[in-house]
Design a protein around this motif. Structure first.
Motif: not given
Length: 164
Positions: A5-9, A12-13, A19-20
């Motif tokens: 169910x996990x929406x992995x990054x 590019x995310x 980077x953030x």
């Protein structure tokens, strides 16, 4: 939530997230080092002084100051004690609620803030704004407002949450 169910990054995310995190950590560190070197105070103390300088009567309840600075009561109390020892802040009891205490910026504290502000602003410009185009500044503003909104901070309220 299971792994299915996990929406992995997305790649590019993930790169954007890393980077953030690196940029904000390094920027905070650079600003803290500049203030320590040039003004003899950490960024956290500068933030407290700046928030008090913008408050009516240069005074805030300790609980409100903790909320604005995103600090625990204990951590803020320790910082204010250090600022008191320098003569930059004084604590006064609330006349209508004995459980509350106010932190008030002294004239000496205001002078310390005024002396530190030009170097701090130069460091913010050098490390952040001088590296961006006017369009990127506008995009960054829109992005941070969207993130803050998602965190429950209404438009216009962010100014009172961070140092100037």
């Amino acid at each position: 939530m299971s792994g299915d169910e996990t929406r992995w990054l997305e790649p590019d995310e993930l790169e954007t997230w890393l980077s953030y995190v690196a940029a904000t950590s390094l920027l905070d560190g650079a600003l803290d080092r500049q203030l320590q070197r040039d003004a003899g105070m950490p960024l956290a103390y500068y933030q407290i002084l700046a928030m008090l300088s913008d408050a009516p009567g240069r005074s805030l309840r300790m609980s409100a100051l903790a909320a604005i600075t995103q600090s625990s009561q204990s951590r803020l109390s320790h910082a204010v004690a250090r600022l008191e020892s320098r003569g930059w802040v004084r604590r006064t009891p609330c006349s209508i609620d004995r459980r509350s205490t106010f932190a008030q910026l002294t004239e000496e504290g205001y002078a310390a803030l005024a002396a530190a502000a030009p170097g701090h602003v130069c460091a913010v410009r050098r490390h952040l704004f001088d590296r961006l185009t006017p369009e990127q500044v506008q995009q960054l503003h829109e992005i941070t407002r969207a993130v803050l909104s998602g965190l429950g901070v209404a438009d216009g309220d962010a100014r009172g949450m961070l140092p100037g």
